[in-house]
Design a protein around this motif. Structure first.
Motif, PDB file in Angstrom:
ATOM      1  N   MET A 106     -98.696 163.144  13.291  1.00 39.83           N
ATOM      2  CA  MET A 106     -97.860 162.270  12.470  1.00 39.83           C
ATOM      3  C   MET A 106     -98.711 161.447  11.508  1.00 39.83           C
ATOM      4  O   MET A 106     -98.368 161.297  10.317  1.00 39.83           O
ATOM      5  CB  MET A 106     -97.039 161.347  13.375  1.00 39.83           C
ATOM      6  N   LEU A 107     -99.811 160.910  11.995  1.00 38.13           N
ATOM      7  CA  LEU A 107    -100.678 160.087  11.139  1.00 38.13           C
ATOM      8  C   LEU A 107    -101.323 160.927  10.048  1.00 38.13           C
ATOM      9  O   LEU A 107    -101.485 160.472   8.910  1.00 38.13           O
ATOM     10  CB  LEU A 107    -101.744 159.401  11.991  1.00 38.13           C
ATOM     11  N   ASP A 108    -101.706 162.148  10.365  1.00 38.31           N
ATOM     12  CA  ASP A 108    -102.294 163.026   9.352  1.00 38.31           C
ATOM     13  C   ASP A 108    -101.273 163.371   8.275  1.00 38.31           C
ATOM     14  O   ASP A 108    -101.615 163.465   7.090  1.00 38.31           O
ATOM     15  CB  ASP A 108    -102.825 164.302  10.021  1.00 38.31           C
ATOM     16  N   ASN A 109    -100.012 163.546   8.674  1.00 39.91           N
ATOM     17  CA  ASN A 109     -98.966 163.828   7.685  1.00 39.91           C
ATOM     18  C   ASN A 109     -98.784 162.693   6.689  1.00 39.91           C
ATOM     19  O   ASN A 109     -98.424 162.917   5.520  1.00 39.91           O
ATOM     20  CB  ASN A 109     -97.638 164.093   8.391  1.00 39.91           C
ATOM     21  N   VAL A 110     -99.010 161.458   7.142  1.00 41.90           N
ATOM     22  CA  VAL A 110     -98.872 160.296   6.258  1.00 41.90           C
ATOM     23  C   VAL A 110     -99.723 160.459   5.006  1.00 41.90           C
ATOM     24  O   VAL A 110     -99.302 160.116   3.890  1.00 41.90           O
ATOM     25  CB  VAL A 110     -99.260 159.005   7.011  1.00 41.90           C
ATOM     26  N   ILE A 111    -100.909 161.012   5.157  1.00 44.99           N
ATOM     27  CA  ILE A 111    -101.849 161.108   4.034  1.00 44.99           C
ATOM     28  C   ILE A 111    -101.270 161.936   2.892  1.00 44.99           C
ATOM     29  O   ILE A 111    -101.402 161.573   1.715  1.00 44.99           O
ATOM     30  CB  ILE A 111    -103.185 161.701   4.539  1.00 44.99           C
ATOM     31  N   ASP A 112    -100.588 163.025   3.220  1.00 44.52           N
ATOM     32  CA  ASP A 112    -100.060 163.910   2.186  1.00 44.52           C
ATOM     33  C   ASP A 112     -98.711 163.454   1.646  1.00 44.52           C
ATOM     34  O   ASP A 112     -98.338 163.797   0.525  1.00 44.52           O
ATOM     35  CB  ASP A 112     -99.936 165.331   2.749  1.00 44.52           C
ATOM     36  N   LEU A 113     -97.976 162.702   2.438  1.00 44.40           N
ATOM     37  CA  LEU A 113     -96.643 162.257   2.027  1.00 44.40           C
ATOM     38  C   LEU A 113     -96.659 160.914   1.308  1.00 44.40           C
ATOM     39  O   LEU A 113     -95.670 160.516   0.692  1.00 44.40           O
ATOM     40  CB  LEU A 113     -95.736 162.141   3.258  1.00 44.40           C
ATOM     41  N   ASN A 114     -97.773 160.220   1.356  1.00 40.86           N
ATOM     42  CA  ASN A 114     -97.836 158.829   0.928  1.00 40.86           C
ATOM     43  C   ASN A 114     -97.657 158.657  -0.573  1.00 40.86           C
ATOM     44  O   ASN A 114     -98.123 159.474  -1.371  1.00 40.86           O
ATOM     45  CB  ASN A 114     -99.197 158.253   1.347  1.00 40.86           C
ATOM     46  N   LEU A 115     -96.982 157.566  -0.937  1.00 40.81           N
ATOM     47  CA  LEU A 115     -96.900 157.143  -2.333  1.00 40.81           C
ATOM     48  C   LEU A 115     -98.106 156.257  -2.625  1.00 40.81           C
ATOM     49  O   LEU A 115     -98.266 155.202  -2.013  1.00 40.81           O
ATOM     50  CB  LEU A 115     -95.611 156.355  -2.578  1.00 40.81           C
ATOM     51  N   TYR A 116     -98.948 156.666  -3.554  1.00 40.13           N
ATOM     52  CA  TYR A 116    -100.161 155.916  -3.876  1.00 40.13           C
ATOM     53  C   TYR A 116     -99.932 155.137  -5.167  1.00 40.13           C
ATOM     54  O   TYR A 116     -99.654 155.715  -6.220  1.00 40.13           O
ATOM     55  CB  TYR A 116    -101.348 156.861  -4.030  1.00 40.13           C
ATOM     56  N   THR A 117    -100.044 153.842  -5.081  1.00 42.55           N
ATOM     57  CA  THR A 117     -99.844 153.001  -6.262  1.00 42.55           C
ATOM     58  C   THR A 117    -101.137 152.784  -7.039  1.00 42.55           C
ATOM     59  O   THR A 117    -101.111 152.212  -8.119  1.00 42.55           O
ATOM     60  CB  THR A 117     -99.268 151.635  -5.850  1.00 42.55           C
ATOM     61  N   VAL A 118    -102.260 153.255  -6.474  1.00 41.83           N
ATOM     62  CA  VAL A 118    -103.558 153.135  -7.137  1.00 41.83           C
ATOM     63  C   VAL A 118    -104.267 154.485  -7.018  1.00 41.83           C
ATOM     64  O   VAL A 118    -104.389 155.031  -5.917  1.00 41.83           O
ATOM     65  CB  VAL A 118    -104.415 152.024  -6.483  1.00 41.83           C
ATOM     66  N   ASP A 119    -104.723 155.037  -8.135  1.00 40.22           N
ATOM     67  CA  ASP A 119    -105.340 156.372  -8.138  1.00 40.22           C
ATOM     68  C   ASP A 119    -106.561 156.436  -7.230  1.00 40.22           C
ATOM     69  O   ASP A 119    -106.791 157.452  -6.557  1.00 40.22           O
ATOM     70  CB  ASP A 119    -105.740 156.766  -9.562  1.00 40.22           C
TER      71      ASP A 119
END
Length: 945
Positions: free
Chosen positions: A620-633
């Motif tokens: 689940m935690l690893d999935n966060v990395i690919d699904l995350n909305l990044y507000t800073v490049d």
């Protein structure tokens, strides 16, 4: 009012034999007389006056009089019937002039007689109070008669299968608060508040309050989705949940909150997987926290319920899985079972159109005006969707340093920290919690002494940051100089630029070279102080203001698996994350915590269950990395390249209670070691499994993992850097050799473990925070959802088993602020098992943390509790943390020397303690600050989880 420990009445008459009503003979116990008399006073004078010093003294006197009367009448060694003893109590009360209390005692005896007569008869159905008849309820379209039958059903369901609660009492207290023309919302709230006032009687009333709250939440959500008034009891909702999931998803997408991809799941299958009974697991604090801050809402009306909330998070984390439904059900079951909980940003945003799921962001602020304000801008963008921030400010040149562009002198780092502080206040994460940031500065920076004073309540307000956390980033060399009583030179980083990126022996060599250059006049901005004096000032400010925290640069870098990819320049907001940062990368960590209490029985740790939990949690935690909305490049670049996660734990103190292990014991230290080793082995295995399935993280080559070096192996590396002066255990129980071979082939995540504070998610789950000891056994917790009475259910069970849980015990717990030590009725073994944070020598916390740290590739949020701090204690404690290999420490907690007058918790839920008002540290001090040592109940200390 300064309180003093009272002594119980003399117990020299225990040679009496008491003849019980059933003919059995028991040992005489004088404290039972005291307890009965105090119950009478409490019933007559109320919980405030009835628990006053006058009453306590009078109870002692009356008890002694009863004992003397029994000796005169029967003589030592006699047998006395229990009714005769109670007659003597009545006489003593009458002779003392306490006629009202004597009457209450008579009623007390009669009530117990009635209970004995009806003990074998089941409770009758609830009897609706007569005052409910004729009451009306005001609705948006007019008035309607109050549905007493439904109110009775709701309270009956809420109390069903819950021991030690009285449904009739909840109903009566509810009825007492109702009035003609009450609104629908007020009617739903009335039974919740009625049950809430009873929590101090028994913690199970918290579950009753939660179920009653849920009744209102169901009506709110169902009505919003249907567009017409709808209600549902718990049993009715169990049938509704499967179909409700699809309605909920459709509505969330329609109003623009949920990701439209959620509608592409097989919602019928997922709905069928929902387990409605898990709604009944919440405490009132847990469910109210979810309702106020986590459930999705539209125009202020919530349309999310507990099981759809967990399913939404699960679906959000399974969006890119191949077998989406299977994984969503797996994730849902883990979350709703309370075996594991994602961090707050993930719970807030998973499955929504703006899935900012990461918890922590670490930045390095470079030394030019553009980069400084870019860093502050990044803080705002990262905080907007609930990220907690750690800023490394060490590169910014110090006060008096030359500015080439203007040919002027720098004002130093402090004015920019003030701007960062105000930015955190302005960006409040959508009103869900305050923006939160921690500034880090290395101990050799020329502005370090001003940095120490940022949280003071005196001085120039333009140079104070009352809302921002601060932390020292301390190199080993500084503490070695402290131990040698040597000098310490402060520099401006623009003149010593390579110190920032150095650690260990390399740092020592460069630092000493710069000291020589300063002595030779080759540096312009520098100052030499006595290392011990600076250390004392650091500890003094830590005690007085709670800041800056003490964190250790060298252990964080020497033991980092990512040494090849950069330098760890700071930790995060809560001191558990240790990731590389640079001008090009904003480090990101994605957190979640295993509920250790759910994986322990009286027989020990359930290793198979823990491994299964960790396997799913890491995915689940690893999935966060690919699904995350990044507000800073720069955050996206770093997170995709290194893929760090932070799996932690909570419920450690609860697990110890289940095992019967006092926190202050060698057995507890061993359990900390054992449990963390198992969690570490499982987490590393899970990441290696994911690497086989999905590939290793991009910067894997050259890492310690690629060389087969595990976290336990890096303890020896730190010992070498310390010159062998490291007191950290290296024993192991498991066979790690096969795993060493596996990780060489690839790891999915550069870093895997970090123990965060879990301030909020532990409330949701209903367990003790993180690795914390018990704070109090009865207290009021304040957070952004309000004030909540918290009582230790395990203690209540333990006392009830020995016949010690009664109104007097509640009064005693309130009187002594939830501390058991002064309550003489309580056996020593229970006092030891349920010892609270300030009763435990803080060295036990450090020792347990050291054992965990050997297995953790990141760090721990290690709070330290010191009942009566002084300079020697703090010096020894923080040096112990350093010598035993701890990477970081978090808050220093101290308690007040004076307390406010007590008042009943019932109906008021007032705070028990005043803020600290007096300093006891014996170093040279300035005037203590009003915010001395962050309160453990501080609602703002929740930003990590």
């Amino acid at each position: 009012m300064t309180t003093t420990v009272r002594t119980a009445p003399p117990s020299t008459h225990t040679s009496f034999a008491v003849i019980k009503r059933d003919g059995d003979v028991a040992r005489f116990a004088p404290d039972k007389i005291s307890t009965a008399i105090r119950k009478a006073f409490l019933a007559t004078e109320g919980p405030v006056a009835g628990d006053s010093s006058r009453v306590r003294d009078l109870v002692d006197t009356l008890t002694a009089q009863v004992l003397a009367a029994l000796v005169r009448r029967y003589g030592m060694g006699s047998s006395v019937h229990v009714e005769e003893i109670q007659d003597q109590v009545e006489l003593a009360l009458m002779r003392s002039g306490e006629h009202k209390v004597a009457r209450a005692y008579v009623l007390y005896r009669d009530e117990h007689a009635r209970r004995r007569d009806t003990v074998d008869h089941p409770a009758p159905p609830l009897d609706p109070p007569s005052r409910l008849a004729g009451l009306t309820v005001r609705t948006p379209t007019g008035t309607t008669p109050l549905d007493a039958e439904r109110l009775v059903l709701t309270i009956t369901e809420a109390c069903a299968d819950t021991r030690d609660v009285d449904a009739q009492l909840v109903l009566q207290r509810t009825a007492d608060t109702l009035y003609d023309g009450i609104t629908e919302d007020e009617l739903r709230l009335a039974p919740v508040l009625a049950a809430r006032t009873l929590v101090e009687r028994h913690p199970n009333y918290s579950a009753v309050s939660a179920r009653l709250l849920l009744d209102g939440l169901r009506a709110e959500a169902l009505t919003l989705l249907a567009g017409v008034p709808v209600t549902a009891t718990a049993s009715e909702m169990a049938r509704r949940y499967p179909a409700h999931l699809a309605d909920y998803v459709a509505y969330g997408i329609e109003v623009g909150r949920l990701d439209p991809r959620l509608a592409t799941f097989d919602l019928a299958r997922l709905g069928a997987a929902i387990e409605p009974d898990r709604d009944l697991r919440f405490t009132y604090l847990g469910l109210q926290t979810l309702a106020d801050r986590y459930f999705l809402h539209e125009r202020g009306r919530r349309y999310e319920l507990p099981q759809t909330f967990f399913m939404r998070v699960a679906m959000g984390l399974a969006l890119e899985e191949d077998a989406r439904e299977e994984r969503a059900i797996e994730f849902y079951r883990l979350l709703s079972s309370f075996d594991f909980m994602c961090s707050t940003p993930t719970l807030f945003n998973a499955g929504t159109i703006r899935p900012q799921l990461s918890s922590c962001f670490l930045t390095t602020v470079d030394d030019n005006l553009s980069d400084i304000f870019t860093g502050i801008h990044d803080n705002a963008m990262l905080a907007k969707f609930s990220g907690g921030l750690g800023n490394d400010w060490t590169p910014v040149r110090g006060t008096g340093a030359h500015i080439h562009g203007t040919n002027g002198k720098s004002s130093g780092v402090v004015p920019f920290l003030k701007i960062a502080n105000d930015t955190a206040v302005a960006v409040n994460q959508g009103g869900k919690r305050k923006g939160a940031v921690c500034a880090y500065l290395e101990t050799w920076h020329i502005d370090i002494e001003e940095f120490c004073e940022l949280r003071k309540n005196t001085g120039d307000e333009r140079r104070r940051t009352h809302d921002m956390n601060t932390a020292h980033w301390v190199p080993d060399l500084f503490l070695q100089r402290v131990e040698e009583d040597g000098p310490w030179t402060l520099f401006s980083p623009d003149e010593v630029p390579d110190l920032h990126d150095s650690y260990g022996p390399e740092f020592r060599e460069k630092y000493e070279r710069y000291e020589r250059a300063a002595a030779d006049g080759k540096l312009h901005v520098h100052r030499t102080v006595r290392a011990v004096d600076l250390w004392r000032r650091m500890l003094t400010m830590l005690f007085e203001t709670g800041h800056p925290w003490i964190t250790f640069k060298d252990p964080c870098n020497i033991r980092s698996a990512q040494q090849h990819a950069g330098v760890v320049h700071s930790s995060n907001l809560c001191t558990e994350i240790t990731l590389n940062t640079s001008a090009d990368e904003v480090a990101v960590c994605n957190l979640g915590s295993v509920n250790l209490a759910a994986h322990v029985t009286a027989e020990g740790l359930d290793a198979d269950r823990l491994r299964a939990t960790v396997l799913t949690a890491v995915r689940m935690l690893d999935n966060v990395i690919d699904l995350n909305l990044y507000t800073v490049d720069k955050a996206e670049r770093a997170n995709q390249r290194h893929r760090p996660v932070g799996l932690g734990l909570m419920g450690f103190a609860d697990a110890l209670v289940t095992l019967g292990l006092p926190y202050a014991s060698e057995a507890a230290v061993e359990f900390a070691d054992e449990s963390m080793e198992l969690l570490s082995h499982a987490a590393i295995t899970a990441s290696a499994d994911l690497a086989e399935e999905r590939g290793a993280y991009a910067s894997f080559d050259g890492s310690l993992w690629s060389r087969g070096i595990l976290p336990i192996d890096t303890v020896a590396m730190l010992a070498d850097a310390h010159g062998g002066d490291l007191d950290q255990d290296t024993s192991a129980r498991l066979d790690w050799e096969p795993l060493r071979h596996r990780v060489r082939a690839g790891m999915r995540n550069s870093l895997i473990m970090a123990i965060a504070p879990t301030a909020t998610i532990s409330n949701i789950v209903g367990v003790s925070q993180s690795i914390e000891p018990l704070y109090r056994n009865l207290y009021v917790k304040a957070n952004m959802s309000g004030d909540f009475t918290v009582i230790n259910a395990a203690l209540v069970d333990a006392l009830a088993e020995r016949g010690l849980w009664d109104e007097v015990m509640v009064a005693d717990l309130k009187y002594w602020d939830g501390v058991l030590g002064p309550i003489e009725r309580i056996p020593a073994d229970i006092k030891e098992l349920f010892a609270t944070a300030f009763e435990i020598d803080p060295s036990w916390l450090v020792r347990a943390a050291s054992r965990r740290q050997k297995w953790i590739d990141q760090a721990q949020s290690l709070n330290l509790y010191v009942a009566e701090p002084n300079g020697r204690k703090l010096d020894e404690l923080y040096r112990l943390a350093w010598r035993t290999g701890c990477k970081t420490t978090y808050y220093l907690r101290s308690q007040s020397k004076t307390h406010v007058e007590k008042s009943t918790l019932a109906g008021t839920d007032g705070r028990l303690n005043a803020v600290p008002v007096a300093s006891v540290i014996d170093l040279p001090l300035t005037q203590p600050q009003d915010d001395a040592s962050c309160s453990v109940l501080d609602p703002e200390c929740e930003a990590c989880q």
